[in-house]
Design a protein around this motif. Structure first.
Motif, PDB file in Angstrom:
ATOM      1  N   ALA A 155      33.601 -12.993  54.638  1.00 35.53           N
ATOM      2  CA  ALA A 155      32.657 -13.453  55.663  1.00 35.53           C
ATOM      3  C   ALA A 155      31.263 -13.098  55.168  1.00 35.53           C
ATOM      4  O   ALA A 155      31.101 -12.468  54.111  1.00 35.53           O
ATOM      5  N   ARG A 295      42.485  -8.956  57.440  1.00 34.15           N
ATOM      6  CA  ARG A 295      41.156  -9.411  57.855  1.00 34.15           C
ATOM      7  C   ARG A 295      40.571  -8.597  59.021  1.00 34.15           C
ATOM      8  O   ARG A 295      39.426  -8.120  58.918  1.00 34.15           O
ATOM      9  N   ASP A 299      37.187  -6.627  58.377  1.00 27.38           N
ATOM     10  CA  ASP A 299      36.081  -7.195  59.138  1.00 27.38           C
ATOM     11  C   ASP A 299      35.537  -6.138  60.120  1.00 27.38           C
ATOM     12  O   ASP A 299      34.326  -5.954  60.245  1.00 27.38           O
TER      13      ASP A 299
END
Lengths: 350, 329
Positions: A155, A295, A299
Motif C-alpha cells: 500500500a 496484510r 498494514d
C-alpha cells in the motif's frame, strides 16, 4: 583558507535529517497510477507531472506551465503531447513546448524541466538531480519485486513527518516490540542478540540472528508451521539509497528459508511530509488466504508507525530539535545519517 | 546492571578476483577487481572513494588504501572496480606486492569503499593531479562532465611516458593540460592559483610536496574551496604520551587510556565496537564525534580549522589535551 572534508561530517546531535539529496531516485507513483491522464505529484516541495506517451513510456515534467503558474497535471494528453488546459501550450515528453495557440512560431527555448524516469518494481522512479548523473547511479536491484517466485502485497500513503524520521524508524527496529507487541515475533521480546552493522560508502546493512524460538501466531498461520515448533530466525535491514529501504525476515527451515522482504520507498514530499510506498514479498504460500492473514498484520503495524512518526513530527514542530540520548543499538541509524549528510554535500543540483 | 545488546560495527569486507592487469604507464599498473563469489555484487561508490586492499597473508599481511579510478557510472564498470598502483622502490611493500606478486586470477580481500574526498556539487572545478594522484581525480572528471559543470584538469608527472591514463584523458580535449616535468618543468601553481576564481572548487591529489604547495597557494582563496587527500601518516612522538580518561557516552562506560594505548584499542578491549582501518590516522574510518574535552589531534585528515573546531577525532592516533574526553560511542 579551509580545506574542506566531506567524509564523516560530525552529527548535529539534535535530531533527524530533514533534507534529502536531489541526486537520487525517488518513487513518485505506482506504475498502475500513471496512464493517459496526467498525474500530479510533489517531491522536494516541487510539482512533477507524470503521463504515458502513446508508446507506453512514462514522461515526467515539471508540473507548472511555462506561460502561467498553472499545473500541467490539470491538463490533458493528446498523442504524445501534454496540453495545458489554461494556456493551451503543448509540451512534448522532453519538456519542450511544441506549439502555442496564439502564434505560429514557438518562443525560442520554451520548455519545462523533464526528469529522467524509470519504471521498476511496480513503481515509477524519478531522478530529481542533475539529469546527466541519472544513468550513472542505477537503482539498487530488488529481485523479490521483479521475479515470479515471489508474492507481493502493499500500500502507500503520505506520512506527515520528515523523511529522516522514517529512515530513523527503519534503522532502529528495537522499537517494534514496544509499538506493536502482537506483531513482534517472541524473539524480539527477549534479550536482543548481537547486532551486526555493515557499512559501505553509500549503504548500511544490519543483521541479527535469533536462536530457535516459537513463532508469533500470524507467522505460524501464514507459513503453516506448527505453533509449538521452535525456529531460528534471521533479520536484515538495508539502507540501499536515500529513497529506498529494504528489510527481510527469514524463518529457518530445512532447505530454503521462509522469507519475507519488506520494501519501503520513501519520497520526501517536502521537509515535513513523506510519501511511503511499502511492499511485503514472500517466497512461500502464494495463495490469497495467506495474503489475507499477513496484510492486516503488516498494514496495522505500518499505520502505527505512521501515527507514531506524525506524533514525533508534531512534537518537534512544537518544541524544536533537542539533543538525543543514544544507545549502542543506534549504530545503524547513525551510519545512515552519516551517509545522508555526505550525499547532501555531494549534491550537484540545489 | 542490565546487559546492553552487543553491537558490532564494521565495513563491508569482500573477496575479489583480479580479473585483469593493465600497464597504464612506466611504473603504473591497474587492476580490475570483480567479486570472487558468483552472485556477490560490488556496492555503489562515488568519485573520490577508496578501498582497503589486504595484500599477502600471515605476518607479511599488508593493508593498503587505493582510490577507485574506474568510471563509477560506466555500465561496463558496474560489475568491477579498478585501482591503479605506482611502483615505488621506497614503498612500504604494497606497491612491490602488487607489481611483483599479484597476477590475474588471484584473489584478494577488500574493505569499503569509503570516501573522504567526495566531489561536492559546484558549477566549476579546478583539478590538480600530480603523478599517481590522478587516480581519484579520474572518476571526478567523468562526474563533473555528466553534471554539466565547467572544469579543467592540470596533470603533472615526471615524464609523458610515466603519466598514466593519458589515453582516457585525451577524450576531454582542451579541458586537460598535461604537464610532463622533463618537457615543461613543474606545475605553474602561481599561474593556476594566484588569483582566486569565483564559484570554483579546487581538488588536488598528488605527492606531499604538491599538496603542501597547493595548500599554501590557496591561502588567498575563500575558505572551503580546497579539497585534498593525503595517504601518508604524520609522525608523532609516542614517548610523550600521557594517560587520560575517556567517557563513552552511548555505551555508559568510563575507561582509562594508558600512555601506551590508543582510544581505539581501549574500546576494543572493552567490547565497544568501533569502525577503524589503517590505525595510523590516514584513512578517516574511525572518526568519532567529540562531546566534551579537548583533543590532541595526530591524524593526517583534519585540517587546522577542523582540529580547532574539536567536533571529531580519529581515535586510532589522536589523544587528549587535559585529563578527560567524552565521546559519542
Amino acid at each position: 583558507m579551509k580545506p574542506h572534508k566531506t567524509g564523516r561530517a560530525h552529527a548535529s546531535g539534535t535530531g533527524s535529517v530533514t533534507r534529502f539529496p536531489r541526486d537520487a531516485w525517488y518513487a513518485l507513483a505506482r506504475a498502475d497510477e500513471v496512464g493517459r491522464s496526467p498525474a500530479g505529484r510533489v517531491v522536494h516541495g516541487t510539482g512533477v507531472v507524470l503521463y504515458r506517451t502513446s508508446a507506453g513510456t512514462v514522461a515526467a515534467l515539471a508540473d507548472r506551465c511555462a506561460h502561467r503558474p498553472y499545473p500541467l497535471s490539470l491538463g490533458r494528453v493528446a498523442g504524445d503531447l501534454l496540453i495545458s488546459s489554461y494556456s493551451g501550450f503543448a509540451y512534448g515528453p522532453d519538456g519542450r513546448v511544441v506549439s502555442v495557440p496564439t502564434q505560429k512560431r514557438v518562443p525560442v527555448g520554451a520548455a519545462v524541466r523533464a526528469y529522467p524516469v524509470r519504471e521498476y518494481a511496480g513503481l515509477v522512479w524519478v531522478w530529481t538531480g542533475s539529469p546527466g548523473l541519472a544513468s550513472r547511479r542505477p537503482l539498487p536491484a530488488l529481485p523479490w519485486l521483479t521475479e515470479p517466485d515471489w508474492t507481493t502485497f502493499g500500500a502507500d500513503w503520505e506520512t506527515a513527518a520528515a523523511g529522516g524520521l522514517l529512515q530513523d524508524n527503519f534503522a532502529d527496529i528495537t522499537h517494534v516490540p514496544h509499538l506493536d507487541p502482537a506483531l513482534a515475533p517472541p524473539v524480539l521480546h527477549q534479550v536482543p542478540p548481537r547486532l551486526d552493522v555493515e557499512v559501505t560508502e553509500q549503504q548500511v546493512r544490519f543483521r541479527r540472528d535469533f536462536p530457535p524460538a516459537r513463532l508469533q501466531t500470524w507467522q505460524s498461520e501464514a507459513t503453516g508451521l506448527p505453533p509449538e515448533g521452535e525456529y531460528a530466525q534471521h533479520e536484515e535491514g538495508w539502507f540501499a539509497a536515500p529513497g529506498l529501504w529494504a528489510d527481510r525476515w527469514d524463518v529457518l527451515v530445512p532447505g530454503e528459508p521462509l522469507t519475507l522482504h519488506f520494501t519501503h520507498a520513501l519520497t520526501p514530499v517536502d521537509e515535513r511530509r513523506t510519501r511511503h510506498y511499502w511492499a511485503v514479498s514472500r517466497n512461500f504460500s502464494p495463495k490469497p488466504e495467506t495474503t489475507g492473514i499477513l496484510r492486516p498484520i503488516l498494514d496495522g503495524y505500518y499505520r502505527k508507525v505512521k501515527d507514531a512518526l506524525e506524533v514525533m513530527q508534531a512534537l518537534v514542530d512544537r518544541e524544536g530539535p533537542a539533543p538525543e540520548v543514544r544507545v549502542r543499538a543506534d549504530a545503524a541509524l547513525l551510519e545512515v545519517r552519516r551517509v545522508m549528510r555526505r550525499l547532501l554535500t555531494e549534491d550537484t543540483a540545489r | 546492571m542490565t546487559l546492553s545488546a552487543e553491537t558490532v560495527l564494521h565495513e563491508l569486507e569482500m573477496d575479489v578476483v583480479v580479473r585483469s592487469v593493465r600497464v597504464e604507464s612506466d611504473g603504473v599498473r591497474s587492476l580490475e577487481l570483480a567479486p570472487a563469489a558468483a552472485g556477490d555484487r560490488l556496492p555503489p561508490w562515488t568519485p573520490g572513494a577508496h578501498i582497503d586492499v589486504l595484500l599477502g597473508s600471515g605476518a607479511d599481511a599488508l593493508v593498503r588504501q587505493y582510490s577507485l579510478c574506474g568510471d563509477a557510472g560506466e555500465a561496463e564498470d558496474r560489475g568491477s572496480w579498478r585501482i591503479a598502483v605506482l611502483r615505488t622502490e621506497d614503498s612500504r611493500g604494497g606497491s612491490r606486492y602488487v607489481h611483483d606478486t599479484l597476477r590475474e586470477g588471484d584473489i584478494v580481500t577488500v574493505r569499503g569503499p569509503r570516501n573522504h574526498f567526495a566531489l561536492a556539487g559546484s558549477p566549476r572545478y579546478l583539478f590538480i593531479a600530480g603523478g599517481i594522484g590522478i587516480t581519484p581525480i579520474l572518476p571526478m572528471l567523468a562526474q563533473a562532465e555528466a553534471a554539466g559543470a565547467d572544469w579543467r584538469l592540470v596533470y603533472g608527472g615526471r615524464s609523458r611516458a610515466a603519466m598514466a591514463f593519458t589515453d582516457r584523458l585525451a577524450a576531454y580535449g582542451g579541458k586537460v593540460a598535461l604537464v610532463p616535468q622533463d618537457e615543461q618543468g613543474p606545475l605553474d601553481l602561481d599561474g593556476l592559483l594566484g588569483t582566486p576564481e569565483p564559484d570554483t572548487l579546487v581538488y588536488c591529489c598528488g605527492p606531499a610536496g604538491l599538496l603542501d604547495a597547493v595548500e599554501a597557494k590557496c591561502a588567498s582563496w575563500p575558505s572551503g574551496v580546497l579539497h585534498m587527500e593525503r595517504f601518508t601518516p604524520i609522525a608523532a612522538d609516542d614517548a610523550q604520551n600521557l594517560e587520560f580518561t575517556v567517557v563513552l557516552q552511548r555505551s555508559g562506560l568510563t575507561l582509562t587510556v594508558p600512555a601506551d594505548k590508543s582510544v581505539y584499542s581501549v574500546c576494543r578491549e572493552n567490547d565497544v565496537s568501533v569502525l577503524a582501518s589503517c590505525l595510523e590516522g590516514i584513512c578517516g574510518t574511525c572518526e568519532t564525534e567529540v562531546l566534551d574535552g579537548e583533543v590532541e589531534h595526530r591524524d593526517a585528515i583534519l585540517d587546522e580549522h577542523e582540529r580547532a573546531a574539536n567536533n571529531t577525532m580519529m581515535i586510532c592516533v589522536s589523544r587528549c589535551r587535559g585529563g578527560k574526553l567524552t565521546l559519542d560511542l
